[in-house]
Every structure is written in C-alpha cells, then in structure tokens.
Design a protein around this motif. Structure first.
Motif, PDB file in Angstrom:
ATOM      1  N   PRO A   1     -12.293  14.436  18.002  1.00 45.66           N
ATOM      2  CA  PRO A   1     -13.251  13.790  18.897  1.00 45.66           C
ATOM      3  C   PRO A   1     -14.426  14.667  19.304  1.00 45.66           C
ATOM      4  CG  PRO A   1     -11.445  14.625  20.199  1.00 45.66           C
ATOM      5  CD  PRO A   1     -11.144  14.974  18.752  1.00 45.66           C
TER       6      PRO A   1
ATOM      7  N   CYS B   1     -11.518  14.690  30.992  1.00 44.34           N
ATOM      8  CA  CYS B   1     -10.452  14.492  30.016  1.00 44.34           C
ATOM      9  C   CYS B   1      -9.127  15.078  30.469  1.00 44.34           C
ATOM     10  CB  CYS B   1     -10.831  15.145  28.684  1.00 44.34           C
ATOM     11  SG  CYS B   1     -12.298  14.454  27.916  1.00 44.34           S
TER      12      CYS B   1
ATOM     13  N   HIS C   1      -5.755   1.752  22.214  1.00 45.29           N
ATOM     14  CA  HIS C   1      -6.903   2.655  22.089  1.00 45.29           C
ATOM     15  C   HIS C   1      -6.474   4.119  22.171  1.00 45.29           C
ATOM     16  CE1 HIS C   1      -8.870  -1.158  23.022  1.00 45.29           C
ATOM     17  NE2 HIS C   1      -9.900  -0.659  22.361  1.00 45.29           N
ATOM     18  N   GLN C   2      -5.552   4.434  23.056  1.00 42.98           N
ATOM     19  CA  GLN C   2      -5.032   5.807  23.125  1.00 42.98           C
ATOM     20  C   GLN C   2      -4.313   6.172  21.830  1.00 42.98           C
ATOM     21  OE1 GLN C   2      -2.618   5.557  26.687  1.00 42.98           O
ATOM     22  NE2 GLN C   2      -4.132   6.719  27.870  1.00 42.98           N
TER      23      GLN C   2
ATOM     24  N   LYS D   1      -4.885   4.940  18.774  1.00 45.35           N
ATOM     25  CA  LYS D   1      -5.897   5.176  17.740  1.00 45.35           C
ATOM     26  C   LYS D   1      -6.566   6.528  17.936  1.00 45.35           C
ATOM     27  CE  LYS D   1      -8.837   1.707  17.752  1.00 45.35           C
ATOM     28  NZ  LYS D   1      -9.843   0.706  17.316  1.00 45.35           N
ATOM     29  N   TYR D   2      -6.894   6.855  19.158  1.00 44.91           N
ATOM     30  CA  TYR D   2      -7.557   8.117  19.473  1.00 44.91           C
ATOM     31  C   TYR D   2      -6.721   9.294  18.984  1.00 44.91           C
ATOM     32  CZ  TYR D   2     -10.334  11.380  22.293  1.00 44.91           C
ATOM     33  OH  TYR D   2     -11.151  12.404  22.711  1.00 44.91           O
TER      34      TYR D   2
ATOM     35  N   TYR E   1      -6.661   9.394  15.096  1.00 41.82           N
ATOM     36  CA  TYR E   1      -7.928   9.914  14.577  1.00 41.82           C
ATOM     37  C   TYR E   1      -8.028  11.428  14.800  1.00 41.82           C
ATOM     38  CZ  TYR E   1      -9.842   5.130  14.092  1.00 41.82           C
ATOM     39  OH  TYR E   1     -10.094   3.827  13.731  1.00 41.82           O
TER      40      TYR E   1
ATOM     41  N   ILE F   1      -8.537  13.864  25.789  1.00 40.98           N
ATOM     42  CA  ILE F   1      -8.703  12.410  25.814  1.00 40.98           C
ATOM     43  C   ILE F   1      -9.361  12.030  27.131  1.00 40.98           C
ATOM     44  CG2 ILE F   1      -7.525  10.182  25.815  1.00 40.98           C
ATOM     45  CD1 ILE F   1      -5.341  11.373  24.169  1.00 40.98           C
TER      46      ILE F   1
ATOM     47  N   LEU G   1     -13.105   6.274  26.897  1.00 39.07           N
ATOM     48  CA  LEU G   1     -12.230   6.369  25.723  1.00 39.07           C
ATOM     49  C   LEU G   1     -12.655   5.353  24.674  1.00 39.07           C
ATOM     50  CD1 LEU G   1      -9.441   7.288  24.378  1.00 39.07           C
ATOM     51  CD2 LEU G   1      -8.492   5.311  25.555  1.00 39.07           C
TER      52      LEU G   1
ATOM     53  N   LEU H   1     -14.270   5.984  20.816  1.00 37.30           N
ATOM     54  CA  LEU H   1     -13.683   5.335  19.634  1.00 37.30           C
ATOM     55  C   LEU H   1     -14.711   4.468  18.908  1.00 37.30           C
ATOM     56  CD1 LEU H   1     -10.164   4.253  20.921  1.00 37.30           C
ATOM     57  CD2 LEU H   1     -10.638   5.879  19.082  1.00 37.30           C
TER      58      LEU H   1
ATOM     59  N   TYR I   1     -17.150   6.636  16.941  1.00 35.26           N
ATOM     60  CA  TYR I   1     -16.514   7.195  15.753  1.00 35.26           C
ATOM     61  C   TYR I   1     -16.333   6.123  14.678  1.00 35.26           C
ATOM     62  CZ  TYR I   1     -13.152   9.597  12.750  1.00 35.26           C
ATOM     63  OH  TYR I   1     -12.514  10.163  11.670  1.00 35.26           O
TER      64      TYR I   1
END
Length: 142
Positions: free
Chosen positions: A23, A32, A69-70, A72-73, A76, A87, A94, A98, A101
């Motif tokens: 990220p 974060c 979403h967390q 996927k983060y 990735y 994060i 967040l 995403l 990206y």
C-alpha cells in the motif's frame, strides 16, 4: 509475434515502468494500525459469521477480519511478502486506498488488452493472456 512473446513483452514493459507498491504508494496521510503478515502470501477465504477469513496459500487460516475490504487490503499487501503492513483506521480511507490501487491495476489491464487486440485478430485467449501476465508479476485483482 506469438502469444508467449506478447506475454514476455508485457512482463518486461511493466517491470521497466516499476510497479507501484501496495500500500505504500497509495497511502497518503491516513491514521493506520499495523498488522503482522509474517512474510506470507495470502488469499481471501470465506465469510464466516460476518467475518472474512484471510488464508495462507496452503489453506490455513491466517486471521479473520471484519470486512471484505480489509481482507482484500491484506491480500494485496502480501504480494511483497512483508513483515508488517499499515492499514487505515477509517473505513472510507481504506476503501479509497483500495479503489486507487484497483484503478492502477485496471489501467495496466486496459493497456494489455488494447495491445492484444491490435496484435492478434482473435480475442479468444485475451483473458488467459492477461491472467498470465498478472500471475507472472504476482499481481491479483479482486
């Protein structure tokens, strides 16, 4: 040019451009929290009682997170096999990271697809070719 040469051309071209790092290249000034990834490659598992499983490549549960979403983060971020990842605390931040990206990944896909359509008369293998390029660069798009 055959399809194998096309794949190699795009792997080389994307590598020359220096892939953005997720990220780090997408975080701005977000507040974060840190998660330990222990240099593991991760994939998204199933939803289980409102939580999402994040799995190691072997299928073992690495951890459960509150939302997709967390998950996927973390997947990735695991591409670079890092120890820790930051994060954003705020869900909208967040989601924004995403989105940026995924726009970046989509822009790469669009370039590959456009070139493929110019190079080859048939689009029959378009998705397998783009998948091969992404796979060879250890990129995933959910």
């Amino acid at each position: 040019m055959n399809e194998k040469e096309f794949i190699n051309k795009w792997k080389s071209e994307i590598s020359k451009e220096r892939l953005k790092v997720f990220p780090d290249d997408f975080l701005v000034n977000e507040t974060c929290i840190e998660f330990e990834l222990k240099e593991k490659s991760l994939i998204i598992g199933d939803e289980f009682f409102g939580k999402y499983e994040v799995l190691e490549i072997g299928g073992n549960i690495f951890l459960q997170v509150d939302n997709y979403h967390q998950a996927k983060y973390l997947v990735y971020a695991s591409r670079k096999k890092i120890n820790k990842v930051r994060i954003p605390n705020n869900f909208l931040e967040l989601k924004s990271v995403l989105t940026e990206y995924e726009k970046y990944l989509d822009s790469i896909l669009i370039k590959i697809q456009s070139d493929y359509k110019k190079t080859f008369k048939s689009n029959a293998n378009l998705h397998s070719i783009t998948n091969e390029v992404f796979h060879s660069l250890n990129l995933t798009r959910y």
